[in-house]
Design a protein around this motif. Structure first.
Motif, PDB file in Angstrom:
ATOM      1  N   GLU A 113       0.833  -1.200   0.000  1.00  0.00           N
ATOM      2  CA  GLU A 113       0.000   0.000   0.000  1.00  0.00           C
ATOM      3  C   GLU A 113       0.871   1.254   0.000  1.00  0.00           C
ATOM      4  OE1 GLU A 113      -3.867   1.878   2.341  1.00  0.00           O
ATOM      5  OE2 GLU A 113      -2.828   0.122   3.141  1.00  0.00           O
ATOM      6  N   LEU A 114       1.982   1.208   0.729  1.00  0.00           N
ATOM      7  CA  LEU A 114       2.895   2.344   0.733  1.00  0.00           C
ATOM      8  C   LEU A 114       3.447   2.587  -0.665  1.00  0.00           C
ATOM      9  CD1 LEU A 114       4.707   4.480   2.040  1.00  0.00           C
ATOM     10  CD2 LEU A 114       6.288   2.644   2.671  1.00  0.00           C
ATOM     11  N   VAL A 115       3.864   1.534  -1.338  1.00  0.00           N
ATOM     12  CA  VAL A 115       4.412   1.686  -2.686  1.00  0.00           C
ATOM     13  C   VAL A 115       3.355   2.221  -3.643  1.00  0.00           C
ATOM     14  CG1 VAL A 115       5.379   0.437  -4.664  1.00  0.00           C
ATOM     15  CG2 VAL A 115       6.170  -0.088  -2.343  1.00  0.00           C
ATOM     16  N   ARG A 116       2.119   1.732  -3.532  1.00  0.00           N
ATOM     17  CA  ARG A 116       1.049   2.217  -4.420  1.00  0.00           C
ATOM     18  C   ARG A 116       0.798   3.707  -4.208  1.00  0.00           C
ATOM     19  NH1 ARG A 116      -1.378  -2.874  -3.393  1.00  0.00           N
ATOM     20  NH2 ARG A 116      -2.588  -2.013  -1.662  1.00  0.00           N
ATOM     21  N   SER A 117       0.995   4.189  -2.991  1.00  0.00           N
ATOM     22  CA  SER A 117       0.751   5.606  -2.728  1.00  0.00           C
ATOM     23  C   SER A 117       1.779   6.494  -3.426  1.00  0.00           C
ATOM     24  CB  SER A 117       0.771   5.874  -1.216  1.00  0.00           C
ATOM     25  OG  SER A 117       2.087   5.814  -0.692  1.00  0.00           O
ATOM     26  N   LEU A 118       2.890   5.917  -3.861  1.00  0.00           N
ATOM     27  CA  LEU A 118       3.936   6.680  -4.537  1.00  0.00           C
ATOM     28  C   LEU A 118       3.761   6.720  -6.046  1.00  0.00           C
ATOM     29  CD1 LEU A 118       7.019   5.195  -2.617  1.00  0.00           C
ATOM     30  CD2 LEU A 118       5.751   7.280  -2.068  1.00  0.00           C
ATOM     31  N   LEU A 119       2.906   5.857  -6.559  1.00  0.00           N
ATOM     32  CA  LEU A 119       2.750   5.750  -8.009  1.00  0.00           C
ATOM     33  C   LEU A 119       1.864   6.868  -8.548  1.00  0.00           C
ATOM     34  CD1 LEU A 119       2.189   1.891  -8.246  1.00  0.00           C
ATOM     35  CD2 LEU A 119       4.303   3.155  -8.736  1.00  0.00           C
ATOM     36  N   PRO A 120       2.091   7.299  -9.793  1.00  0.00           N
ATOM     37  CA  PRO A 120       1.214   8.304 -10.396  1.00  0.00           C
ATOM     38  C   PRO A 120      -0.158   7.723 -10.682  1.00  0.00           C
ATOM     39  CG  PRO A 120       2.786   7.478 -12.012  1.00  0.00           C
ATOM     40  CD  PRO A 120       3.184   6.892 -10.688  1.00  0.00           C
ATOM     41  N   GLY A 121      -1.116   8.599 -10.926  1.00  0.00           N
ATOM     42  CA  GLY A 121      -2.480   8.160 -11.207  1.00  0.00           C
ATOM     43  C   GLY A 121      -3.290   8.036  -9.936  1.00  0.00           C
ATOM     44  N   PRO A 122      -4.537   7.549 -10.062  1.00  0.00           N
ATOM     45  CA  PRO A 122      -5.419   7.430  -8.894  1.00  0.00           C
ATOM     46  C   PRO A 122      -4.780   6.544  -7.830  1.00  0.00           C
ATOM     47  CG  PRO A 122      -6.633   7.086 -10.928  1.00  0.00           C
ATOM     48  CD  PRO A 122      -5.190   7.092 -11.304  1.00  0.00           C
ATOM     49  N   GLY A 123      -4.776   7.027  -6.620  1.00  0.00           N
ATOM     50  CA  GLY A 123      -4.200   6.271  -5.520  1.00  0.00           C
ATOM     51  C   GLY A 123      -5.267   5.851  -4.545  1.00  0.00           C
ATOM     52  N   GLU A 156       4.153   3.224   8.602  1.00  0.00           N
ATOM     53  CA  GLU A 156       3.866   2.594   7.322  1.00  0.00           C
ATOM     54  C   GLU A 156       2.367   2.454   7.089  1.00  0.00           C
ATOM     55  OE1 GLU A 156       5.484  -1.077   4.584  1.00  0.00           O
ATOM     56  OE2 GLU A 156       6.182  -0.855   6.645  1.00  0.00           O
ATOM     57  N   GLY A 157       1.614   2.274   8.154  1.00  0.00           N
ATOM     58  CA  GLY A 157       0.171   2.191   8.005  1.00  0.00           C
ATOM     59  C   GLY A 157      -0.496   3.544   7.867  1.00  0.00           C
ATOM     60  N   THR A 158       0.189   4.611   8.292  1.00  0.00           N
ATOM     61  CA  THR A 158      -0.404   5.949   8.307  1.00  0.00           C
ATOM     62  C   THR A 158      -0.105   6.761   7.064  1.00  0.00           C
ATOM     63  OG1 THR A 158      -0.238   6.012  10.724  1.00  0.00           O
ATOM     64  CG2 THR A 158      -0.507   8.124   9.597  1.00  0.00           C
ATOM     65  N   ILE A 159       1.112   6.679   6.569  1.00  0.00           N
ATOM     66  CA  ILE A 159       1.552   7.619   5.542  1.00  0.00           C
ATOM     67  C   ILE A 159       0.809   7.494   4.205  1.00  0.00           C
ATOM     68  CG2 ILE A 159       3.484   6.294   4.577  1.00  0.00           C
ATOM     69  CD1 ILE A 159       5.087   8.957   4.729  1.00  0.00           C
ATOM     70  N   PRO A 160       0.363   6.311   3.758  1.00  0.00           N
ATOM     71  CA  PRO A 160      -0.390   6.279   2.502  1.00  0.00           C
ATOM     72  C   PRO A 160      -1.656   7.137   2.558  1.00  0.00           C
ATOM     73  CG  PRO A 160       0.351   4.079   3.055  1.00  0.00           C
ATOM     74  CD  PRO A 160       0.622   4.937   4.254  1.00  0.00           C
ATOM     75  N   GLY A 161      -2.365   7.120   3.705  1.00  0.00           N
ATOM     76  CA  GLY A 161      -3.563   7.938   3.837  1.00  0.00           C
ATOM     77  C   GLY A 161      -3.255   9.421   3.841  1.00  0.00           C
ATOM     78  N   VAL A 162      -2.136   9.800   4.455  1.00  0.00           N
ATOM     79  CA  VAL A 162      -1.727  11.206   4.469  1.00  0.00           C
ATOM     80  C   VAL A 162      -1.424  11.683   3.057  1.00  0.00           C
ATOM     81  CG1 VAL A 162       0.027  12.830   5.294  1.00  0.00           C
ATOM     82  CG2 VAL A 162      -0.875  11.071   6.832  1.00  0.00           C
ATOM     83  N   ILE A 163      -0.697  10.868   2.300  1.00  0.00           N
ATOM     84  CA  ILE A 163      -0.382  11.237   0.913  1.00  0.00           C
ATOM     85  C   ILE A 163      -1.660  11.364   0.092  1.00  0.00           C
ATOM     86  CG2 ILE A 163       0.680  10.385  -1.222  1.00  0.00           C
ATOM     87  CD1 ILE A 163       2.936   9.249   0.514  1.00  0.00           C
ATOM     88  N   ALA A 164      -2.605  10.442   0.288  1.00  0.00           N
ATOM     89  CA  ALA A 164      -3.864  10.498  -0.450  1.00  0.00           C
ATOM     90  C   ALA A 164      -4.634  11.778  -0.126  1.00  0.00           C
ATOM     91  CB  ALA A 164      -4.725   9.271  -0.128  1.00  0.00           C
ATOM     92  N   ASP A 165      -4.669  12.148   1.144  1.00  0.00           N
ATOM     93  CA  ASP A 165      -5.385  13.367   1.534  1.00  0.00           C
ATOM     94  C   ASP A 165      -4.711  14.616   0.971  1.00  0.00           C
ATOM     95  OD1 ASP A 165      -7.321  11.990   2.914  1.00  0.00           O
ATOM     96  OD2 ASP A 165      -6.330  12.152   4.858  1.00  0.00           O
ATOM     97  N   LEU A 166      -3.385  14.630   0.941  1.00  0.00           N
ATOM     98  CA  LEU A 166      -2.669  15.781   0.385  1.00  0.00           C
ATOM     99  C   LEU A 166      -2.904  15.913  -1.109  1.00  0.00           C
ATOM    100  CD1 LEU A 166       0.691  15.402   2.344  1.00  0.00           C
ATOM    101  CD2 LEU A 166      -0.827  17.390   2.438  1.00  0.00           C
TER     102      LEU A 166
END
Length: 425
Positions: A113-123, A156-166
């Protein structure tokens, strides 16, 4: 996961057979690579196979075809695309994580999930409608605190959601894009730092690329310096220390000076970048550059007076001295390192990662002197400071090396410690 483990075992067997066919010992191959014999032993056992650069070196030393090691053919390994290499070898990375995992050190379940949050496009879907800037700032500060306190599992469980919100906020609030880009860059920098802790260099490159793009979009020199620092960190890990020093120096030429008129955040960002340059220079044995960058960092530190455990607390006069210890160890000056470390051992260092790092460096210095018992005691103190940080692959490798050198098992507790970390020699 069983299939991935089998693939890692197969990879180790390829290396072992090639070595036997060449009639070379593990010690001989390790010497040619510049490592201890235990490293070759672990590779042949299917552990440590996430390091593609090492595998390329092994392939060259033993004449192994690259595709036999799951490596993409490249006329020049130094120009291979790390992200593409990582995608090519995804199963090997998974196998390495599985091989290193122990009951009390589970494989990170949120890694994908962390890696997916770094990819371009819909996250990932944002946690709620577009948040206000103040709330987003607090969320980014929170993930930075998780990193500085070595709470890596929670991070690791928190940062994907933070990136999505930003990202969601940036899409719906064009007026705040520069500020949001700065926050995104900081989030990506934190993700890169976490991935480096896990020795996932391929995805760390991906995070650094996103951080640099957002830093440029923000136009904020503080964010730029912080992103350059993380980029230099990845370059050092990938054995491009000279390039890391060049990048730090180039950026420093633009940002250094007039420190009496700079904000605390500006000073911290520039100071941390300079210290990353110190790490790069010392790791490549460049004593002149190490002294130059340390001197500049000390000049910045004259204008910083507090060691606060917040997003910018990792730079201070104390941290400059911590890097002096680390640089001395990297340059092979164990005695100087221990002398510089002694006053720091009694100093209040509020950031757990920094406290643990000091004692790991002390352990490295003692290990260089052959004082394995003292090195082991230093590592036990480091574990009490930050138990998750001591489980980094680099530290496990050092522990395994120490255990391998204790051939007569004079330190049984060291071997128990090694097994508990998942790094038996």
């Amino acid at each position: 996961m069983v299939d991935a483990q089998s693939e890692a075992k197969r990879l180790g067997e390829v290396i072992r057979r090639a070595r036997v066919l060449k009639k070379r010992s593990q010690a001989d191959v390790a010497k040619a690579l510049g490592y201890h014999q235990s490293k070759v032993s672990r590779l042949e056992g299917g552990r440590g196979t996430e390091d593609t650069r090492l595998l390329r070196e092994v392939a060259q030393v033993l004449g192994i075809p690259l595709d036999s090691l799951g490596l993409a053919a490249s006329p020049d390994a130094s120009t291979a695309d790390p992200e593409a290499e990582d995608m090519y070898r995804r199963t090997f990375l998974a196998a390495s994580i599985a091989a290193l995992a122990t009951p009390d050190v589970p494989a990170p379940v949120a890694h994908d999930e962390l890696v997916r949050s770094l990819l371009p496009g819909p996250g990932r879907t944002p946690t709620k409608p577009a948040l206000k800037l103040a709330e987003l700032k607090e969320r980014v500060s929170a993930v930075r605190r998780l990193f500085s306190t070595c709470s890596y599992k929670e991070l690791e469980g928190t940062i994907p959601g933070v990136i999505a919100d930003l990202r969601n906020a940036a899409e719906h609030n064009s007026a705040e894009v520069p500020h949001l880009s700065g926050l995104l860059a900081t989030a990506y920098q934190t993700a890169a730092g976490l991935l480096l802790k896990q020795s996932d260099h391929g995805n760390a490159w991906l995070a650094v690329g996103r951080a640099m793009a957002e830093a440029e979009r923000s136009g904020d020199p503080v964010v730029l310096a912080s992103s350059v620092r993380v980029q230099a960190h990845v370059l050092v890990r990938e054995k491009h220390a000279a390039q890391a020093v060049t990048i730090v120096r180039h950026t420093a030429e633009q940002l250094c000076g007039s420190y009496d008129r700079r904000s605390s955040q500006y000073l911290a960002a520039v100071g941390l970048m300079l210290l990353r340059g110190v790490t790069a220079a010392s790791s490549s044995g460049d004593r002149a550059a190490t002294r130059e960058l340390l001197d500049e960092a000390r000049e910045v530190a004259r204008y910083v007076s507090h060691d606060r455990p917040d997003a910018w607390a990792n730079f201070s006069p104390t941290n400059v001295e911590l890097h002096t210890v680390s640089a001395s160890v990297s340059l092979g000056d164990a005695g100087q390192a221990l002398e510089a470390a002694r006053p720091l051992m009694r100093r209040n260092i509020p950031v757990p990662e920094r406290r643990a790092g000091l004692w790991v460096d002390v352990a490295r210095a003692y290990s260089q002197q052959g004082k394995l018992a003292d090195a082991f005691q230093a590592l036990r103190i480091a574990e009490r400071c930050a138990s998750q940080d001591i489980r980094r692959p680099a530290v496990r490798e050092m522990v395994a090396d120490m255990a391998a050198r204790d051939r007569h098992r004079a330190l049984p507790e060291l071997h128990l410690f090694s097994r508990r970390l998942g790094a038996p020699a």
